[in-house]
Design an enzyme around this catalytic site. Structure first.
Site, PDB file in Angstrom:
ATOM      1  N   HIS A  65      95.814  15.357  92.115  1.00 26.01           N
ATOM      2  CA  HIS A  65      95.552  15.305  93.549  1.00 26.01           C
ATOM      3  C   HIS A  65      95.422  16.705  94.116  1.00 26.01           C
ATOM      4  O   HIS A  65      95.962  17.664  93.571  1.00 26.01           O
ATOM      5  CB  HIS A  65      96.610  14.511  94.314  1.00 26.01           C
ATOM      6  CG  HIS A  65      98.014  15.039  94.338  1.00 26.01           C
ATOM      7  ND1 HIS A  65      98.813  15.132  93.229  1.00 26.01           N
ATOM      8  CD2 HIS A  65      98.792  15.479  95.365  1.00 26.01           C
ATOM      9  CE1 HIS A  65     100.017  15.584  93.560  1.00 26.01           C
ATOM     10  NE2 HIS A  65     100.028  15.829  94.857  1.00 26.01           N
ATOM     11  N   GLU A  87     101.734  19.481  89.704  1.00 28.67           N
ATOM     12  CA  GLU A  87     103.084  18.897  89.600  1.00 28.67           C
ATOM     13  C   GLU A  87     103.302  18.188  88.261  1.00 28.67           C
ATOM     14  O   GLU A  87     104.442  17.858  87.914  1.00 28.67           O
ATOM     15  CB  GLU A  87     103.323  17.902  90.745  1.00 28.67           C
ATOM     16  CG  GLU A  87     103.441  18.568  92.107  1.00 28.67           C
ATOM     17  CD  GLU A  87     103.538  17.569  93.256  1.00 28.67           C
ATOM     18  OE1 GLU A  87     103.928  17.988  94.353  1.00 28.67           O
ATOM     19  OE2 GLU A  87     103.214  16.369  93.076  1.00 28.67           O
ATOM     20  N   HIS A 100     105.248  10.933  93.429  1.00 32.34           N
ATOM     21  CA  HIS A 100     106.214  10.905  94.535  1.00 32.34           C
ATOM     22  C   HIS A 100     105.530  11.023  95.910  1.00 32.34           C
ATOM     23  O   HIS A 100     106.061  11.661  96.817  1.00 32.34           O
ATOM     24  CB  HIS A 100     107.274  12.001  94.346  1.00 32.34           C
ATOM     25  CG  HIS A 100     106.738  13.403  94.363  1.00 32.34           C
ATOM     26  ND1 HIS A 100     107.157  14.379  93.483  1.00 32.34           N
ATOM     27  CD2 HIS A 100     105.814  14.018  95.151  1.00 32.34           C
ATOM     28  CE1 HIS A 100     106.532  15.510  93.739  1.00 32.34           C
ATOM     29  NE2 HIS A 100     105.702  15.311  94.751  1.00 32.34           N
ATOM     30  N   HIS A 155     109.379  20.966  98.193  1.00 32.26           N
ATOM     31  CA  HIS A 155     108.143  21.209  98.957  1.00 32.26           C
ATOM     32  C   HIS A 155     108.396  22.077 100.181  1.00 32.26           C
ATOM     33  O   HIS A 155     107.798  21.856 101.236  1.00 32.26           O
ATOM     34  CB  HIS A 155     107.532  19.886  99.400  1.00 32.26           C
ATOM     35  CG  HIS A 155     107.033  19.017  98.290  1.00 32.26           C
ATOM     36  ND1 HIS A 155     107.863  18.341  97.433  1.00 32.26           N
ATOM     37  CD2 HIS A 155     105.773  18.696  97.896  1.00 32.26           C
ATOM     38  CE1 HIS A 155     107.137  17.644  96.571  1.00 32.26           C
ATOM     39  NE2 HIS A 155     105.872  17.842  96.829  1.00 32.26           N
TER      40      HIS A 155
HETATM   41  C1  DHB Z   1     101.336  14.186  99.301  1.00 30.58           C
HETATM   42  C2  DHB Z   1     102.432  15.040  99.138  1.00 30.58           C
HETATM   43  C3  DHB Z   1     102.975  15.253  97.883  1.00 30.58           C
HETATM   44  O1  DHB Z   1     104.077  16.013  97.689  1.00 30.58           O
HETATM   45  C4  DHB Z   1     102.395  14.682  96.772  1.00 30.58           C
HETATM   46  O2  DHB Z   1     102.924  14.981  95.567  1.00 30.58           O
HETATM   47  C5  DHB Z   1     101.302  13.831  96.906  1.00 30.58           C
HETATM   48  C6  DHB Z   1     100.773  13.589  98.176  1.00 30.58           C
HETATM   49  C7  DHB Z   1     100.788  13.931 100.645  1.00 30.58           C
HETATM   50  O3  DHB Z   1     101.176  14.627 101.606  1.00 30.58           O
HETATM   51  O4  DHB Z   1      99.974  13.000 100.783  1.00 30.58           O
HETATM   52 FE    FE Z   2     104.387  16.601  95.769  1.00 27.32          FE
END
Ligand code: DHB
Ligand code: FE
Length: 279
Positions: A192, A239, A12, A59
């Site tokens: 990530h 996540e 997402h 978030h």
């Molecule tokens: C970003 C934010 C998110 O919630 C995520 O799941 C992946 C990347 C971002 O800020 O780039």
């Molecule tokens: Fe996220």
């Protein structure tokens, strides 16, 4: 009784909202990502779900660091987008399936999962972007029930706990007195890390193993601690707990109908999986 017709897991990343807003779906950077959703959109057109239960992580929009439920569920008549920006256009509000929300609240409490009940709730990019990827015309043909799992502030629920939550949600959906066709959607991940020394961290080998495990050995990730998962997937890659809860709701075994894995989107490994329960 209601029937679970399938489960979809997807990333997402907020940058997707900007790409949608600017119409960049065929841009070389974005095409391999957006093309991955076509088979899923075709499946949805055939499968025609009535309701979507969405596991996602808020978030900081509904819950901030001062009040952080581990698990929360929406019971509202409708949910609007109130995202932090990032170029996502405002999307139409989502209609809540209140009867299922309250059935889930009662069944889950009975099953010893005591979720924070939210009679008002706004939704962020983790909810709106996956919905816009599945239904690009944004004329939502489904009602929704949002379920939030905290992945923002430690301590986080264990992978085993999220798996069991998913199982309990699956049982509750199947005991709902309705002939609705229900789909489960999990959003977040894959690997990530947005902050700290490892910012930009992506772990393709782990992501692919995790995706395989959802089909072949779905409790594999439950044998890892939260810290081990963060080490392998990154602080925000955790996540993936949403993917695990979604898989838990689908029952004993599943058939994989579609997958896409593309790196990177922004700083994130993006993944997509469509799973169908096998009776
Ligand atoms: C970003 C934010 C998110 O919630 C995520 O799941 C992946 C990347 C971002 O800020 O780039
Ligand atoms: Fe996220």
């Amino acid at each position: 009784m209601a029937h679970i017709i399938g489960g979809i897991n997807t990333s997402h990343v907020p940058a997707i909202g900007r790409a949608i807003h600017r119409g960049l779906q065929d841009d070389p950077y974005w095409k391999p990502f957006f093309d991955g959703y076509r088979p899923v959109q075709h499946w949805l057109a055939e499968a025609r779900p009535d309701v979507v239960v969405v596991f996602y992580n808020d978030h900081g929009l509904n819950f901030f660091l001062d009040k952080m439920p581990t698990f929360a569920i929406g019971t509202a008549p409708s949910y609007s987008n109130a995202d932090e920006g990032w170029g996502i256009p405002q999307v139409p509000a989502f209609t809540g399936e209140q009867d299922l929300s309250w059935h889930l609240v009662e069944s889950l409490t009975e099953a010893e999962f005591d979720l924070t009940t939210c009679q008002e709730m706004v939704v962020d990019h983790a909810f709106t972007l996956p919905m816009a990827l599945l239904w690009p015309d944004q004329a939502w043909p489904v009602k929704v029930v949002p379920i939030c799992i905290n992945t923002v502030q430690f301590p986080l629920p264990t992978a085993a706990r999220c798996w069991k939550l998913g199982q309990a949600v699956g049982r509750a959906i199947r005991s709902w007195a309705s002939d609705a066709r229900v789909m489960v959607l999990g959003t977040g991940g894959l690997s990530h890390q947005l902050d700290g020394e490892r910012a930009g961290f992506i772990n393709k080998a782990f992501d692919l193993q995790f995706m395989d495990s959802l089909v072949q050995d779905p409790t594999w990730a439950t044998r890892l601690s939260i810290h081990e998962l963060v080490e392998k997937a990154g602080t925000q890659g955790i996540e993936l707990l949403m993917w695990l809860a979604t898989r838990g709701a689908l029952g004993e075994s599943v058939r994989e109908l579609h997958r896409n894995y593309h790196i990177p989107i922004s700083n994130t490994a993006s993944g997509l999986m469509l799973l169908e329960p096998v009776a």
